[in-house]
Design a protein around this motif. Structure first.
Motif, mmCIF file in Angstrom:
data_model
loop_
_atom_site.group_PDB
_atom_site.id
_atom_site.type_symbol
_atom_site.label_atom_id
_atom_site.label_comp_id
_atom_site.label_asym_id
_atom_site.label_seq_id
_atom_site.Cartn_x
_atom_site.Cartn_y
_atom_site.Cartn_z
ATOM 1 N N ALA A 2 0.819 -1.213 0.000
ATOM 2 C CA ALA A 2 0.000 0.000 0.000
ATOM 3 C C ALA A 2 0.852 1.262 0.000
ATOM 4 O O ALA A 2 1.999 1.261 0.460
ATOM 5 C CB ALA A 2 -0.905 -0.003 1.219
ATOM 6 N N LYS A 3 0.274 2.327 -0.531
ATOM 7 C CA LYS A 3 0.944 3.629 -0.551
ATOM 8 C C LYS A 3 0.911 4.227 0.851
ATOM 9 O O LYS A 3 -0.082 4.095 1.568
ATOM 10 C CB LYS A 3 0.210 4.539 -1.531
ATOM 11 C CG LYS A 3 0.878 5.854 -1.772
ATOM 12 C CD LYS A 3 0.104 6.656 -2.803
ATOM 13 C CE LYS A 3 0.685 8.020 -2.952
ATOM 14 N NZ LYS A 3 -0.092 8.860 -3.856
ATOM 15 N N ILE A 7 3.379 11.749 4.083
ATOM 16 C CA ILE A 7 4.434 12.102 3.145
ATOM 17 C C ILE A 7 5.293 13.201 3.755
ATOM 18 O O ILE A 7 4.828 13.961 4.606
ATOM 19 C CB ILE A 7 3.856 12.576 1.787
ATOM 20 C CG1 ILE A 7 2.918 13.761 1.983
ATOM 21 C CG2 ILE A 7 3.156 11.448 1.071
ATOM 22 C CD1 ILE A 7 2.501 14.436 0.704
#
Length: 55
Positions: A2-3, A7
């Protein structure tokens, strides 16, 4: 796989001193650009820091 949800972003000083902070943000809940008032040691005062991409 999964991403990642969080971030890394770079917060660049609006005083144009070249100073920046690196922080994390949740890309799903905070879809707009991050903007915070933080201390710039080169300008020696609190200024607005805006989000930009890490290259």
């Amino acid at each position: 796989m999964a991403k990642a949800v969080t971030i890394k972003v770079k917060l660049v000083s609006s005083a144009d001193t070249g100073f920046y902070y690196v922080t994390k943000k949740n890309s799903r809940t905070m879809t707009d650009k991050l903007s915070k008032k933080k201390y710039d040691p080169i300008a020696k005062k609190h200024v607005e820091f805006r989000e930009s991409k890490i290259k």
